[in-house]
Design an enzyme around this catalytic site. Sequence first.
Site, PDB file in Angstrom:
ATOM      1  CE  LYS A 151      -4.167  -1.778   0.158  1.00  0.00           C
ATOM      2  NZ  LYS A 151      -5.180  -1.672  -0.909  1.00  0.00           N
TER       3      LYS A 151
HETATM    4  N1  PMP Z   1      -2.828  -8.264   1.974  1.00  0.00           N
HETATM    5  C1  PMP Z   1      -2.884  -7.420   2.857  1.00  0.00           C
HETATM    6  C2  PMP Z   1      -2.108  -7.418   4.298  1.00  0.00           C
HETATM    7  C3  PMP Z   1      -3.397  -6.087   2.708  1.00  0.00           C
HETATM    8  O1  PMP Z   1      -3.510  -5.088   3.608  1.00  0.00           O
HETATM    9  C4  PMP Z   1      -4.215  -5.763   1.496  1.00  0.00           C
HETATM   10  C5  PMP Z   1      -5.042  -4.661   1.673  1.00  0.00           C
HETATM   11  N2  PMP Z   1      -6.019  -4.717   2.457  1.00  0.00           N
HETATM   12  C6  PMP Z   1      -4.442  -6.774   0.749  1.00  0.00           C
HETATM   13  C7  PMP Z   1      -3.538  -7.930   0.807  1.00  0.00           C
HETATM   14  C8  PMP Z   1      -5.072  -6.859  -0.545  1.00  0.00           C
HETATM   15  O2  PMP Z   1      -5.017  -5.683  -1.209  1.00  0.00           O
HETATM   16  P1  PMP Z   1      -6.304  -4.946  -2.173  1.00  0.00           P
HETATM   17  O3  PMP Z   1      -6.836  -4.022  -1.116  1.00  0.00           O
HETATM   18  O4  PMP Z   1      -5.363  -4.136  -3.251  1.00  0.00           O
HETATM   19  O5  PMP Z   1      -6.956  -5.876  -2.873  1.00  0.00           O
END
Ligand code: PMP
Length: 310
Positions: free
Chosen positions: A46
């Site tokens: 992120k």
């Molecule tokens: N894995 C983790 C540890 C996350 O924090 C996130 C984001 N919530 C994701 C995977 C999935 O990413 P996205 O929000 O882009 O689907």
Amino acid sequence: MIIHSIQAAIGKTPLLKFTHQEFKEIPETSAIYAKLEYLNPGGSIKDRLGSYLLEEGFAQQKITNKTTIIEPTAGNTGIGLALAALGAGLQTIFVVPEKFSLEKQALMQALGAKIVHTPTEEGIQGAIRKAKELHQEMVDSYLPLQFENSANPAAYYHSLAPELVVDLGPKITSFVAGIGSGGTFSGVARYLLEQNSAIRLIGVEPEGSILNGGPSHSHEVEGIGVEFIPPFFAELPITEFATISDNAAFAMTRKLAKQHGLLVGSSSGAAMAAALVEIAKLPMGSQAVTIFPDAGDRYLSQAIYSREDY
Ligand code: PMP
């Protein structure tokens, strides 16, 4: 490598190759490549989103140098946004459902963010409602809203996906990745589809998420799993969803640490478990790509590497 700010270290993460030598489920001459997003400076995928959202916000004049950034987040988006906001001199407020990792909340606060809690039972929907309220009340605030904002998939379409193609070329057989907001999955999938229209797209969710039609309930794997279908999936030809139990995800997370030295979170364990099932189905010589989104040290209080029940 000399850099002038920590934000300059975001992206260009290594791609780790696993073969039959490391996992017997991988047919000889096939491989799984894991993008090590936990090595970003804020410890997760992120970071890319945080810097992209602020760049876009400034470019579209939704943000000035006095704007407060407000966002509902399970944590990693907050850390990524806080890191980017710090670089731009902006304040941040994050709305977090109570149950989420204390370490992530401490990291957001360490980067100067304020945290507002919503009840665990209200899930991420409760956090979204509260963030919208705060945004209404506060003059000169910006609510990027990762769950609806097309800048979310765009962040990965423009940064992570091209890195994969630079490293592997256009012929990736299968892309296997976890789904939270769906931003990573849909942004990367769209880019890879443009390179290879035959690519298989495998979305990974924990048991308790609704993508395979199962009932919605809580789960221990953090960061993935949805209560509604992400809007970014419209017209995306997803091959299938892999539903991974908490048990399988945590067992794989422990294995990645103990046998391979990878200190990743449980969504990485879920993604790897799904990637191993996928590669075993594919012809010899196939390449599956998966993503390890975050680091495991932010889940130590939940005994991520030591719990006996998984
Ligand atoms: N894995 C983790 C540890 C996350 O924090 C996130 C984001 N919530 C994701 C995977 C999935 O990413 P996205 O929000 O882009 O689907």
